[in-house]
Motif scaffolding. Structure first.
Motif, PDB file in Angstrom:
ATOM      1  N   ILE A  95      42.192  44.105  45.717  1.00 45.35           N
ATOM      2  CA  ILE A  95      42.215  42.777  46.336  1.00 45.35           C
ATOM      3  C   ILE A  95      41.707  41.763  45.316  1.00 45.35           C
ATOM      4  O   ILE A  95      40.997  42.135  44.378  1.00 45.35           O
ATOM      5  CB  ILE A  95      41.332  42.703  47.611  1.00 45.35           C
ATOM      6  CG1 ILE A  95      39.874  43.047  47.267  1.00 45.35           C
ATOM      7  CG2 ILE A  95      41.875  43.605  48.708  1.00 45.35           C
ATOM      8  CD1 ILE A  95      38.883  42.580  48.294  1.00 45.35           C
ATOM      9  N   MET A  96      42.056  40.497  45.531  1.00 44.40           N
ATOM     10  CA  MET A  96      41.561  39.429  44.658  1.00 44.40           C
ATOM     11  C   MET A  96      40.777  38.431  45.512  1.00 44.40           C
ATOM     12  O   MET A  96      41.247  38.036  46.591  1.00 44.40           O
ATOM     13  CB  MET A  96      42.734  38.719  43.969  1.00 44.40           C
ATOM     14  CG  MET A  96      43.562  39.656  43.117  1.00 44.40           C
ATOM     15  SD  MET A  96      44.997  38.837  42.382  1.00 44.40           S
ATOM     16  CE  MET A  96      44.296  38.169  40.896  1.00 44.40           C
ATOM     17  N   GLY A 143      39.023  47.972  42.093  1.00 41.64           N
ATOM     18  CA  GLY A 143      39.891  47.408  43.122  1.00 41.64           C
ATOM     19  C   GLY A 143      39.393  46.090  43.704  1.00 41.64           C
ATOM     20  O   GLY A 143      40.030  45.526  44.601  1.00 41.64           O
ATOM     21  N   ILE A 144      38.252  45.621  43.235  1.00 42.09           N
ATOM     22  CA  ILE A 144      37.739  44.329  43.725  1.00 42.09           C
ATOM     23  C   ILE A 144      37.760  43.365  42.543  1.00 42.09           C
ATOM     24  O   ILE A 144      36.876  43.373  41.696  1.00 42.09           O
ATOM     25  CB  ILE A 144      36.324  44.468  44.297  1.00 42.09           C
ATOM     26  CG1 ILE A 144      36.318  45.545  45.386  1.00 42.09           C
ATOM     27  CG2 ILE A 144      35.836  43.143  44.884  1.00 42.09           C
ATOM     28  CD1 ILE A 144      34.951  46.015  45.764  1.00 42.09           C
ATOM     29  N   ILE A 145      38.812  42.569  42.506  1.00 39.67           N
ATOM     30  CA  ILE A 145      38.989  41.667  41.365  1.00 39.67           C
ATOM     31  C   ILE A 145      38.382  40.328  41.735  1.00 39.67           C
ATOM     32  O   ILE A 145      38.881  39.619  42.613  1.00 39.67           O
ATOM     33  CB  ILE A 145      40.488  41.532  41.030  1.00 39.67           C
ATOM     34  CG1 ILE A 145      41.044  42.930  40.709  1.00 39.67           C
ATOM     35  CG2 ILE A 145      40.707  40.546  39.887  1.00 39.67           C
ATOM     36  CD1 ILE A 145      42.555  42.989  40.658  1.00 39.67           C
ATOM     37  N   LYS A 146      37.259  40.009  41.074  1.00 32.12           N
ATOM     38  CA  LYS A 146      36.536  38.780  41.423  1.00 32.12           C
ATOM     39  C   LYS A 146      36.926  37.664  40.473  1.00 32.12           C
ATOM     40  O   LYS A 146      36.735  37.788  39.257  1.00 32.12           O
ATOM     41  CB  LYS A 146      35.041  39.029  41.393  1.00 32.12           C
ATOM     42  CG  LYS A 146      34.616  39.966  42.511  1.00 32.12           C
ATOM     43  CD  LYS A 146      33.208  39.715  43.000  1.00 32.12           C
ATOM     44  CE  LYS A 146      32.969  40.575  44.232  1.00 32.12           C
ATOM     45  NZ  LYS A 146      31.684  41.206  44.302  1.00 32.12           N
ATOM     46  N   LEU A 147      37.433  36.599  41.048  1.00 31.48           N
ATOM     47  CA  LEU A 147      37.814  35.462  40.209  1.00 31.48           C
ATOM     48  C   LEU A 147      36.621  34.532  40.029  1.00 31.48           C
ATOM     49  O   LEU A 147      35.896  34.253  40.992  1.00 31.48           O
ATOM     50  CB  LEU A 147      38.984  34.710  40.837  1.00 31.48           C
ATOM     51  CG  LEU A 147      40.286  35.473  40.598  1.00 31.48           C
ATOM     52  CD1 LEU A 147      40.742  36.153  41.848  1.00 31.48           C
ATOM     53  CD2 LEU A 147      41.324  34.573  39.997  1.00 31.48           C
ATOM     54  N   PRO A 148      36.442  34.025  38.812  1.00 35.45           N
ATOM     55  CA  PRO A 148      35.348  33.070  38.591  1.00 35.45           C
ATOM     56  C   PRO A 148      35.596  31.783  39.384  1.00 35.45           C
ATOM     57  O   PRO A 148      36.724  31.524  39.825  1.00 35.45           O
ATOM     58  CB  PRO A 148      35.416  32.789  37.089  1.00 35.45           C
ATOM     59  CG  PRO A 148      36.412  33.704  36.513  1.00 35.45           C
ATOM     60  CD  PRO A 148      37.241  34.264  37.611  1.00 35.45           C
ATOM     61  N   THR A 149      34.538  30.991  39.509  1.00 37.01           N
ATOM     62  CA  THR A 149      34.674  29.732  40.244  1.00 37.01           C
ATOM     63  C   THR A 149      34.470  28.559  39.286  1.00 37.01           C
ATOM     64  O   THR A 149      33.896  28.713  38.212  1.00 37.01           O
ATOM     65  CB  THR A 149      33.631  29.653  41.377  1.00 37.01           C
ATOM     66  OG1 THR A 149      32.348  29.953  40.850  1.00 37.01           O
ATOM     67  CG2 THR A 149      33.965  30.617  42.495  1.00 37.01           C
ATOM     68  N   ASP A 150      34.925  27.387  39.724  1.00 36.28           N
ATOM     69  CA  ASP A 150      34.777  26.185  38.895  1.00 36.28           C
ATOM     70  C   ASP A 150      33.404  25.545  39.125  1.00 36.28           C
ATOM     71  O   ASP A 150      32.542  26.140  39.787  1.00 36.28           O
ATOM     72  CB  ASP A 150      35.935  25.209  39.159  1.00 36.28           C
ATOM     73  CG  ASP A 150      35.940  24.691  40.596  1.00 36.28           C
ATOM     74  OD1 ASP A 150      34.910  24.840  41.305  1.00 36.28           O
ATOM     75  OD2 ASP A 150      36.966  24.136  41.026  1.00 36.28           O
ATOM     76  N   GLU A 151      33.241  24.319  38.631  1.00 38.88           N
ATOM     77  CA  GLU A 151      31.916  23.688  38.714  1.00 38.88           C
ATOM     78  C   GLU A 151      31.529  23.373  40.165  1.00 38.88           C
ATOM     79  O   GLU A 151      30.373  23.163  40.468  1.00 38.88           O
ATOM     80  CB  GLU A 151      31.848  22.442  37.818  1.00 38.88           C
ATOM     81  CG  GLU A 151      32.686  21.238  38.233  1.00 38.88           C
ATOM     82  CD  GLU A 151      34.198  21.430  38.135  1.00 38.88           C
ATOM     83  OE1 GLU A 151      34.655  22.411  37.502  1.00 38.88           O
ATOM     84  OE2 GLU A 151      34.934  20.612  38.720  1.00 38.88           O
ATOM     85  N   HIS A 161      47.579  48.012  42.161  1.00 42.64           N
ATOM     86  CA  HIS A 161      48.535  47.348  43.047  1.00 42.64           C
ATOM     87  C   HIS A 161      47.739  46.411  43.960  1.00 42.64           C
ATOM     88  O   HIS A 161      46.980  46.861  44.815  1.00 42.64           O
ATOM     89  CB  HIS A 161      49.289  48.392  43.879  1.00 42.64           C
ATOM     90  CG  HIS A 161      50.350  47.776  44.729  1.00 42.64           C
ATOM     91  ND1 HIS A 161      51.681  47.738  44.358  1.00 42.64           N
ATOM     92  CD2 HIS A 161      50.276  47.147  45.920  1.00 42.64           C
ATOM     93  CE1 HIS A 161      52.373  47.108  45.290  1.00 42.64           C
ATOM     94  NE2 HIS A 161      51.538  46.748  46.247  1.00 42.64           N
ATOM     95  N   VAL A 162      47.902  45.109  43.726  1.00 45.99           N
ATOM     96  CA  VAL A 162      47.123  44.127  44.511  1.00 45.99           C
ATOM     97  C   VAL A 162      47.779  43.942  45.882  1.00 45.99           C
ATOM     98  O   VAL A 162      48.956  43.597  45.973  1.00 45.99           O
ATOM     99  CB  VAL A 162      47.029  42.777  43.762  1.00 45.99           C
ATOM    100  CG1 VAL A 162      46.345  41.732  44.635  1.00 45.99           C
ATOM    101  CG2 VAL A 162      46.265  42.948  42.453  1.00 45.99           C
ATOM    102  N   ILE A 163      46.996  44.195  46.940  1.00 50.68           N
ATOM    103  CA  ILE A 163      47.559  44.058  48.297  1.00 50.68           C
ATOM    104  C   ILE A 163      47.205  42.723  48.940  1.00 50.68           C
ATOM    105  O   ILE A 163      47.948  42.237  49.784  1.00 50.68           O
ATOM    106  CB  ILE A 163      47.094  45.207  49.230  1.00 50.68           C
ATOM    107  CG1 ILE A 163      45.566  45.351  49.241  1.00 50.68           C
ATOM    108  CG2 ILE A 163      47.793  46.511  48.861  1.00 50.68           C
ATOM    109  CD1 ILE A 163      45.037  46.276  50.331  1.00 50.68           C
TER     110      ILE A 163
END
Ligand SMILES: Cc1ncc(COP(=O)(O)O)c(C=O)c1O
Length: 480
Positions: free
Chosen positions: A182-183, A205-213, A235-237
């Motif tokens: 998952i993202m 399986g835990i794709i953590k996206l960075p955050t902005d300011e 495989h991203v669900i």
């Protein structure tokens, strides 16, 4: 010695219930009065865990009581008091009294809810509540969903549906065949991470996206992160948008996430446990732009909408998806696998659950949807006002302009080298005094004081008083 039957008859005695029930309502009315009196203080009855344990142990060991009033009184006195306007702590609802009465009704009738036969009132009420929520989200009549026990469980339930529909193999019957992922933003509530781990996705399986300011998901990174995941054989669900995030109340860009999810045939789930309530507000609906494009949405009635815990709406854009989560037979409850809307246990994690819809329906019947809009508008407005108040006071610093009723800020004092420790200490002093309840968070290594302005009757006056108190503690603190 009392025999069993005599004891049981005493337990179920209607006259005792009448007398004890009236007394409890009087106690609670007194609590509500004290909450609205100008002298309302002691919102936080500070007590160390072990001394609290010792107190209640003594209660346990004492001779039996004939009347629960004194016990109830101790419970009220020693609990945090969300109805006091100086309550600014965690994200629990400041419950509407009428909803609490419906809770008593639910507790007495105690319908099981897994199937229609054991929820002949609250099952149709649940459908009506979900239909209303779906409409406000912007879904078509093709949508549907359930009420469940909290945002944590609702997020897990939504992700199970995502897995059923987006994983290449039928995981329900075959088990995990591929490495699924998952993202989600690094600022998402921890329960999303927990749900993914329960589902066996593991670290990769835990794709953590960075955050902005502003602590919003960097949606510009969705594509490269997906490419990298694919290159690793993942495989991203699902992709999850937080609306809003817990720490800072930041709203992810749901439109951008929806575009991405559509491009790649990935499930888009919106975690609106806190901020999803703004679907009821004309003024703040814009924060949720794009939520109607999500495949599933979670919204806690027991956060922003004055409903006692727990009551979470989980709505699916396509009603049929809600039947894909759990694909079980249970002959003792139902003898078919049809998508019958009224046998809720087919779609809920819970088998037995309380009559969640009753509290919500009671508020709607008495005050209409205007009640929900008012609670959101009032508390979100107060968040903006608090930011303005803070900006006028040089001894305070905002973490960021608030988008809703969650505000993070800190006390600044020249000469203090460790502002993190200083702010933690100030919060501790506030709690020890007990006149305010606020919490804390750490953002990129910086400790902030954090308020969630959950009480619709909190005013700027209490906010100024909180800052006065923090300032006076700050001045009193002498550094070596
Ligand atoms: C964004 C978000 N999601 C999920 C949750 C968990 O909800 P619950 O406490 O109802 O399980 C929270 C709780 O604060 C939250 O803020």
């Amino acid at each position: 010695m009392e025999d069993n039957l005599t004891l049981l008859q005493r337990i179920y005695d209607p006259q005792t219930f009448r007398q004890q029930g009236h007394a409890l309502i009087d106690q609670l009315a007194t609590y509500f009065e004290s909450a609205q009196s100008p002298a309302a203080s002691q919102v936080f009855p500070a007590q160390e865990p072990l001394s609290s344990y010792a107190f209640w142990q003594a209660e346990f060991d004492a001779p039996l009581r004939n009347d629960p009033a004194a016990f109830f009184d101790d419970v009220i006195q020693q609990s945090v008091k969300p109805h006091y306007p100086s309550y600014m702590g965690h994200q629990v609802a400041v419950t509407a009294p009428a909803a609490a009465l419906a809770g008593l009704l639910s507790s007495v009738l105690n319908q099981g809810m897994a199937l229609y036969e054991m929820g002949m009132v609250s099952v149709p009420l649940e459908r009506l509540v979900i239909e209303l929520l779906a409409k406000r989200i912007g879904y078509s009549a093709n949508s549907g969903g359930i009420l469940t026990s909290g945002g944590t469980l609702a997020n897990l339930t939504a992700l199970l549906a995502a897995r059923a529909l987006k994983a290449p193999a039928a995981v329900w019957t075959e088990g995990n065949q591929e490495r699924l992922a998952i993202m989600v933003s690094e600022e998402a509530h921890y329960c999303v991470d927990r749900a993914a781990r329960i589902m066996g996705l593991g670290n990769a399986g835990i794709i953590k996206l960075p955050t902005d300011e502003r602590f919003k998901m960097r949606t510009d990174l969705l594509e490269p992160y997906l490419d990298a995941a694919k290159a690793q054989g993942l495989h991203v669900i699902a992709v999850i948008g937080s609306c809003c995030s817990t720490s800072t109340g930041s709203h992810d860009n749901l439109e951008a996430i929806a575009d991405f999810a559509e491009r790649h045939n990935i499930w888009f789930h919106a975690d609106g446990a806190h901020g999803g309530a703004a679907v009821f507000s004309q003024q703040y609906r814009h924060l949720l732009q794009g939520i109607e494009r999500a495949d599933s949405v979670v919204m806690d009635f027991h956060k922003m909408l004055m409903i006692p815990a727990l009551a979470t709406g989980l709505v699916f854009k396509r009603n049929e998806d809600s039947f894909r989560t759990f694909q079980q037979r249970a002959e003792y409850l139902w003898n078919n696998t049809e998508a019958d809307w009224y046998n809720l246990g087919k779609r809920t994690f819970e088998c037995t659950k309380y009559m969640m819809s009753l509290k919500i329906a009671t508020v709607l019947r008495l005050y209409g949807e205007a009640a929900f809009a008012a609670a959101v508008d009032q508390t979100y407005d107060l968040g903006q006002k608090f930011a303005k108040i803070l900006a006028k006071r040089p001894n305070f610093e905002l973490a960021m302009e608030p988008e809703c009723n969650i505000v993070c800020f800190r006390v600044i004092k020249p000469g203090v080298s460790d502002l993190n420790a200083f702010n933690l200490e100030l919060r501790q002093r506030v709690l020890e005094k007990g006149n305010f309840y606020l919490v804390q968070t750490t953002l990129r290594g910086v400790v902030y004081l954090r308020v969630s302005l959950m009480n619709p009757l909190t005013t700027e006056k209490e906010l100024e008083m909180l800052l006065d108190e923090l300032e006076s503690f700050s001045i009193q603190r002498v550094f070596a």
